[in-house]
Scaffold this active site. Structure first.
Site, PDB file in Angstrom:
ATOM      1  N   HIS A   9      -4.425 -36.293   4.383  1.00  0.00           N
ATOM      2  CA  HIS A   9      -3.887 -35.997   5.712  1.00  0.00           C
ATOM      3  C   HIS A   9      -4.764 -36.632   6.780  1.00  0.00           C
ATOM      4  O   HIS A   9      -5.981 -36.452   6.779  1.00  0.00           O
ATOM      5  CB  HIS A   9      -3.806 -34.488   5.910  1.00  0.00           C
ATOM      6  CG  HIS A   9      -3.344 -34.089   7.261  1.00  0.00           C
ATOM      7  ND1 HIS A   9      -4.024 -33.190   8.023  1.00  0.00           N
ATOM      8  CD2 HIS A   9      -2.286 -34.487   8.005  1.00  0.00           C
ATOM      9  CE1 HIS A   9      -3.396 -33.029   9.175  1.00  0.00           C
ATOM     10  NE2 HIS A   9      -2.335 -33.812   9.187  1.00  0.00           N
ATOM     11  N   ASP A  42       3.029 -57.842   9.046  1.00  0.00           N
ATOM     12  CA  ASP A  42       3.853 -59.013   8.788  1.00  0.00           C
ATOM     13  C   ASP A  42       3.059 -60.106   8.082  1.00  0.00           C
ATOM     14  O   ASP A  42       1.863 -59.972   7.844  1.00  0.00           O
ATOM     15  CB  ASP A  42       4.489 -59.522  10.085  1.00  0.00           C
ATOM     16  CG  ASP A  42       3.480 -59.992  11.121  1.00  0.00           C
ATOM     17  OD1 ASP A  42       2.406 -60.519  10.753  1.00  0.00           O
ATOM     18  OD2 ASP A  42       3.764 -59.858  12.321  1.00  0.00           O
ATOM     19  N   ARG A  58      -2.620 -56.134  20.996  1.00  0.00           N
ATOM     20  CA  ARG A  58      -2.992 -56.800  19.752  1.00  0.00           C
ATOM     21  C   ARG A  58      -4.473 -56.619  19.412  1.00  0.00           C
ATOM     22  O   ARG A  58      -4.826 -56.270  18.280  1.00  0.00           O
ATOM     23  CB  ARG A  58      -2.648 -58.286  19.820  1.00  0.00           C
ATOM     24  CG  ARG A  58      -2.913 -59.017  18.518  1.00  0.00           C
ATOM     25  CD  ARG A  58      -2.242 -60.377  18.486  1.00  0.00           C
ATOM     26  NE  ARG A  58      -2.546 -61.199  19.623  1.00  0.00           N
ATOM     27  CZ  ARG A  58      -3.451 -62.183  19.631  1.00  0.00           C
ATOM     28  NH1 ARG A  58      -4.156 -62.443  18.550  1.00  0.00           N
ATOM     29  NH2 ARG A  58      -3.642 -62.903  20.723  1.00  0.00           N
ATOM     30  N   TYR A  74       4.730 -60.004  15.501  1.00  0.00           N
ATOM     31  CA  TYR A  74       4.204 -58.714  15.966  1.00  0.00           C
ATOM     32  C   TYR A  74       4.831 -57.540  15.223  1.00  0.00           C
ATOM     33  O   TYR A  74       4.919 -56.434  15.745  1.00  0.00           O
ATOM     34  CB  TYR A  74       4.388 -58.554  17.474  1.00  0.00           C
ATOM     35  CG  TYR A  74       3.688 -59.624  18.265  1.00  0.00           C
ATOM     36  CD1 TYR A  74       2.362 -59.472  18.658  1.00  0.00           C
ATOM     37  CD2 TYR A  74       4.337 -60.805  18.608  1.00  0.00           C
ATOM     38  CE1 TYR A  74       1.699 -60.460  19.360  1.00  0.00           C
ATOM     39  CE2 TYR A  74       3.678 -61.806  19.321  1.00  0.00           C
ATOM     40  CZ  TYR A  74       2.368 -61.622  19.686  1.00  0.00           C
ATOM     41  OH  TYR A  74       1.710 -62.600  20.377  1.00  0.00           O
TER      42      TYR A  74
END
Length: 151
Positions: A25, A33, A110, A132
Protein backbone atom coordinates in the site's frame (compact mmCIF):
# COMPACT_ATOMS: atom_id res chain seq x y z
CA UNK A 1 3.14 -14.91 -24.27
CA UNK A 2 0.13 -17.21 -24.30
CA UNK A 3 -2.31 -17.09 -21.45
CA UNK A 4 -1.40 -19.83 -18.99
CA UNK A 5 -3.72 -19.12 -16.08
CA UNK A 6 -7.49 -18.77 -16.23
CA UNK A 7 -8.78 -15.24 -16.06
CA UNK A 8 -5.40 -13.49 -16.25
CA UNK A 9 -4.66 -11.10 -19.06
CA UNK A 10 -1.68 -12.42 -21.06
CA UNK A 11 0.00 -9.00 -20.65
CA UNK A 12 0.47 -9.89 -16.99
CA UNK A 13 3.76 -11.71 -17.41
CA UNK A 14 5.20 -13.80 -14.58
CA UNK A 15 7.80 -11.11 -13.84
CA UNK A 16 5.17 -8.36 -13.78
CA UNK A 17 2.88 -10.40 -11.54
CA UNK A 18 5.72 -10.99 -9.09
CA UNK A 19 6.68 -7.32 -8.98
CA UNK A 20 3.07 -6.17 -8.54
CA UNK A 21 2.60 -8.73 -5.75
CA UNK A 22 5.67 -7.37 -3.98
CA UNK A 23 4.23 -3.85 -3.96
CA UNK A 24 2.57 -2.66 -0.78
CA UNK A 25 0.00 0.00 0.00
CA UNK A 26 1.39 3.38 -1.03
CA UNK A 27 4.02 2.03 -3.41
CA UNK A 28 3.99 3.71 -6.81
CA UNK A 29 3.98 2.08 -10.22
CA UNK A 30 5.06 3.84 -13.43
CA UNK A 31 3.55 2.81 -16.76
CA UNK A 32 5.36 4.64 -19.55
CA UNK A 33 5.52 5.07 -23.30
CA UNK A 34 8.21 3.83 -25.67
CA UNK A 35 10.26 7.03 -25.45
CA UNK A 36 10.52 7.22 -21.66
CA UNK A 37 14.00 6.51 -20.22
CA UNK A 38 12.66 3.62 -18.15
CA UNK A 39 15.96 2.29 -16.86
CA UNK A 40 17.04 5.71 -15.59
CA UNK A 41 14.50 5.53 -12.75
CA UNK A 42 16.46 2.79 -10.99
CA UNK A 43 13.41 0.58 -10.36
CA UNK A 44 12.92 -2.82 -11.96
CA UNK A 45 11.67 -2.46 -15.54
CA UNK A 46 9.21 -4.77 -17.28
CA UNK A 47 9.21 -4.29 -21.05
CA UNK A 48 5.98 -5.13 -22.85
CA UNK A 49 6.91 -4.71 -26.51
CA UNK A 50 4.00 -4.41 -28.90
CA UNK A 51 1.54 -3.43 -26.15
CA UNK A 52 -0.07 0.01 -25.99
CA UNK A 53 -0.69 1.95 -22.79
CA UNK A 54 -4.45 1.40 -22.31
CA UNK A 55 -4.43 -2.41 -22.69
CA UNK A 56 -1.47 -2.62 -20.30
CA UNK A 57 -3.23 -0.40 -17.75
CA UNK A 58 -6.43 -2.40 -18.15
CA UNK A 59 -4.54 -5.62 -17.42
CA UNK A 60 -2.68 -4.17 -14.44
CA UNK A 61 -5.75 -2.50 -12.96
CA UNK A 62 -7.66 -5.78 -13.18
CA UNK A 63 -5.53 -6.96 -10.22
CA UNK A 64 -3.97 -3.81 -8.69
CA UNK A 65 -6.16 -1.51 -6.57
CA UNK A 66 -5.64 2.24 -6.89
CA UNK A 67 -5.22 4.03 -3.57
CA UNK A 68 -8.52 5.52 -2.39
CA UNK A 69 -6.96 7.27 0.62
CA UNK A 70 -4.35 9.42 -1.16
CA UNK A 71 -5.54 12.18 -3.44
CA UNK A 72 -4.31 12.25 -6.00
CA UNK A 73 -3.30 8.63 -6.38
CA UNK A 74 -2.48 8.92 -10.08
CA UNK A 75 -0.49 11.40 -12.16
CA UNK A 76 0.26 11.92 -15.81
CA UNK A 77 3.17 13.64 -17.50
CA UNK A 78 2.29 17.06 -18.91
CA UNK A 79 3.52 18.17 -22.29
CA UNK A 80 6.22 20.84 -22.25
CA UNK A 81 3.61 23.54 -22.91
CA UNK A 82 1.74 22.47 -19.76
CA UNK A 83 -1.16 20.79 -21.54
CA UNK A 84 -2.34 17.22 -21.13
CA UNK A 85 -1.02 14.64 -23.56
CA UNK A 86 -3.21 12.84 -26.09
CA UNK A 87 -3.55 9.67 -23.97
CA UNK A 88 -4.86 11.36 -20.80
CA UNK A 89 -8.59 11.05 -21.53
CA UNK A 90 -8.22 7.34 -22.35
CA UNK A 91 -6.22 6.73 -19.17
CA UNK A 92 -8.79 8.59 -17.04
CA UNK A 93 -11.56 6.44 -18.52
CA UNK A 94 -9.52 3.29 -17.81
CA UNK A 95 -8.78 4.30 -14.21
CA UNK A 96 -12.42 5.20 -13.50
CA UNK A 97 -13.74 1.97 -15.06
CA UNK A 98 -11.28 -0.21 -13.15
CA UNK A 99 -12.08 1.42 -9.83
CA UNK A 100 -15.81 2.05 -10.41
CA UNK A 101 -15.28 5.61 -9.18
CA UNK A 102 -13.80 8.88 -10.34
CA UNK A 103 -10.06 8.57 -9.72
CA UNK A 104 -8.26 11.90 -9.22
CA UNK A 105 -5.65 12.06 -12.01
CA UNK A 106 -3.40 15.11 -12.11
CA UNK A 107 -0.79 16.46 -14.46
CA UNK A 108 2.86 16.79 -13.50
CA UNK A 109 5.58 18.70 -15.36
CA UNK A 110 7.99 16.43 -17.24
CA UNK A 111 10.99 17.26 -15.01
CA UNK A 112 8.93 16.64 -11.86
CA UNK A 113 7.61 13.40 -13.31
CA UNK A 114 11.18 12.17 -13.89
CA UNK A 115 12.04 12.96 -10.26
CA UNK A 116 8.91 11.25 -8.93
CA UNK A 117 9.58 8.20 -11.11
CA UNK A 118 12.84 7.65 -9.25
CA UNK A 119 10.76 6.70 -6.22
CA UNK A 120 8.64 4.11 -8.03
CA UNK A 121 8.73 0.43 -7.16
CA UNK A 122 8.23 -0.82 -10.74
CA UNK A 123 8.38 0.70 -14.23
CA UNK A 124 6.38 -0.91 -17.03
CA UNK A 125 7.48 0.24 -20.48
CA UNK A 126 4.90 -0.11 -23.22
CA UNK A 127 5.17 0.48 -26.96
CA UNK A 128 2.69 3.37 -26.74
CA UNK A 129 3.33 5.78 -29.63
CA UNK A 130 1.44 8.78 -28.28
CA UNK A 131 3.82 11.30 -26.71
CA UNK A 132 3.78 12.04 -22.97
CA UNK A 133 1.82 8.83 -22.35
CA UNK A 134 3.39 8.21 -18.96
CA UNK A 135 1.51 7.67 -15.70
CA UNK A 136 2.21 7.03 -12.03
CA UNK A 137 -0.29 5.05 -9.96
CA UNK A 138 -0.27 4.56 -6.19
CA UNK A 139 -1.25 1.07 -5.07
CA UNK A 140 -4.17 0.91 -2.70
CA UNK A 141 -5.37 -1.80 -0.35
CA UNK A 142 -7.14 -4.97 -1.40
CA UNK A 143 -10.77 -4.97 -0.30
CA UNK A 144 -12.48 -7.99 1.23
CA UNK A 145 -15.81 -9.15 -0.20
CA UNK A 146 -17.66 -6.98 2.35
CA UNK A 147 -15.75 -3.88 1.22
CA UNK A 148 -13.47 -3.68 4.23
CA UNK A 149 -9.75 -3.26 3.72
CA UNK A 150 -7.52 -6.29 4.12
CA UNK A 151 -4.62 -5.46 6.37
Amino acid sequence: MPEVLKGLDPLLTPELLRLLAEMGHGDVLAVVDRNYPAYAAGAPVVDLPGADLVPVLTAILSILPVDAFAEPAAWHMLQDDGSAGPAVADVQTTLDAAEARSVPFVGMARADFYLAARLTRVVVRTSEHRPYACVLITKGVVQDADGSASR
